[in-house]
Design an enzyme around this catalytic site. Structure first.
Site, PDB file in Angstrom:
ATOM      1  N   GLY A  47       0.792  -1.077  -0.046  1.00  0.00           N
ATOM      2  CA  GLY A  47      -0.034   0.146  -0.087  1.00  0.00           C
ATOM      3  C   GLY A  47       0.999   1.201   0.187  1.00  0.00           C
ATOM      4  N   GLN A  52       2.743   9.948   1.706  1.00  0.00           N
ATOM      5  CA  GLN A  52       4.140   9.335   1.578  1.00  0.00           C
ATOM      6  C   GLN A  52       4.950   9.784   0.375  1.00  0.00           C
ATOM      7  OE1 GLN A  52       2.449   5.095   2.199  1.00  0.00           O
ATOM      8  NE2 GLN A  52       4.446   5.058   3.340  1.00  0.00           N
ATOM      9  N   CYS A 100       6.271  -0.620   6.762  1.00  0.00           N
ATOM     10  CA  CYS A 100       5.668   0.760   5.861  1.00  0.00           C
ATOM     11  C   CYS A 100       6.902   1.139   5.094  1.00  0.00           C
ATOM     12  CB  CYS A 100       5.412   1.749   6.997  1.00  0.00           C
ATOM     13  SG  CYS A 100       5.017   3.294   6.398  1.00  0.00           S
ATOM     14  N   LEU A 101       6.804   1.546   3.844  1.00  0.00           N
ATOM     15  CA  LEU A 101       7.600   1.882   2.939  1.00  0.00           C
ATOM     16  C   LEU A 101       8.337   3.157   3.356  1.00  0.00           C
ATOM     17  CD1 LEU A 101       5.956   1.367  -0.466  1.00  0.00           C
ATOM     18  CD2 LEU A 101       7.669  -0.011   0.521  1.00  0.00           C
ATOM     19  N   HIS A 142      -3.951   0.936   8.085  1.00  0.00           N
ATOM     20  CA  HIS A 142      -2.692   1.399   8.023  1.00  0.00           C
ATOM     21  C   HIS A 142      -2.601   2.630   7.036  1.00  0.00           C
ATOM     22  CE1 HIS A 142       2.161   0.900   7.876  1.00  0.00           C
ATOM     23  NE2 HIS A 142       1.589   1.591   6.795  1.00  0.00           N
ATOM     24  N   GLU A 143      -2.747   2.358   5.743  1.00  0.00           N
ATOM     25  CA  GLU A 143      -2.971   3.628   4.764  1.00  0.00           C
ATOM     26  C   GLU A 143      -3.676   4.686   5.125  1.00  0.00           C
ATOM     27  OE1 GLU A 143      -0.333   3.313   2.869  1.00  0.00           O
ATOM     28  OE2 GLU A 143      -0.032   1.024   3.121  1.00  0.00           O
ATOM     29  N   HIS A 146      -2.152   7.089   7.470  1.00  0.00           N
ATOM     30  CA  HIS A 146      -1.125   8.349   6.995  1.00  0.00           C
ATOM     31  C   HIS A 146      -1.865   9.556   6.596  1.00  0.00           C
ATOM     32  CE1 HIS A 146       2.601   5.925   6.321  1.00  0.00           C
ATOM     33  NE2 HIS A 146       1.992   4.692   5.953  1.00  0.00           N
TER      34      HIS A 146
END
Ligand code: NI
Length: 174
Positions: A47, A52, A100-101, A142-143, A146
């Protein structure tokens, strides 16, 4: 399409609250979606949220590969979710390791609501309305975090349950 840079934790832009998307059909939004898909695929992520990549808008993309689908489904294809809303269904919370990226190489053990309903718009402005469980529900939570400036380390129950992937893997296989 172009691959975008992914902000890492510590960048204050990851802590801001994102604004709603006015018009999903805006060419700038369509280009952003294309670029985010390319960026997520290049990074092999599940995701990615617009903040981000430095864009403070309420837009996330995600997918659930069949191998990671723990809800008896066959994975979830690439989904674009604009202006999402999440409703928790039930009181059951599940702990699992999450990455997480924006925190490359790290994992933390986080509790998420096991079952949710989420709504929003897809890239054509059409409504999305789904019930999700397990990993699928985790990715969406999670997304969407953000979009409110929340990164998963802020949700750790136990700060000791956080570390580098390689070291954690070694610790668990000892
Ligand atoms: Ni993330």
């Amino acid at each position: 399409m172009a691959k975008l840079g992914i902000l890492r934790m510590g960048d204050p832009r990851l802590l801001a609250k994102a604004a709603p998307v006015d018009d999903p059909s805006d060419p700038a939004i369509q280009r952003l979606v294309d670029d985010m898909v390319e960026t997520m695929e290049a990074a092999d992520g599940a995701g990615l949220a617009a903040p981000q990549v430095g864009v403070a808008l309420r837009l996330v993309i995600f997918r659930v590969p069949p191998a990671r689908d723990d809800a008896g489904e066959t994975g979830v294809p690439l989904t674009v979710l604009i202006n999402p809303e999440i409703e928790m269904l039930g009181e059951e919370w599940q702990h699992a390791w999450e990455g997480c990226l924006s925190l490359p190489g790290l994992l933390g053990r986080v509790a998420r609501c096991r079952r949710i309903r989420y709504r929003g718009l897809d890239r054509d402005g059409a409504p999305v309305d789904r019930v999700a469980e397990g990993f699928h529900a985790r990715v969406v939570q999670h997304e969407c975090d953000h979009l409110d400036g929340i990164l998963y380390p802020m949700r750790l129950d136990d700060p000791a349950e956080f570390g580098f992937v390689e070291e954690l893997r070694e610790a668990f296989t000892r």
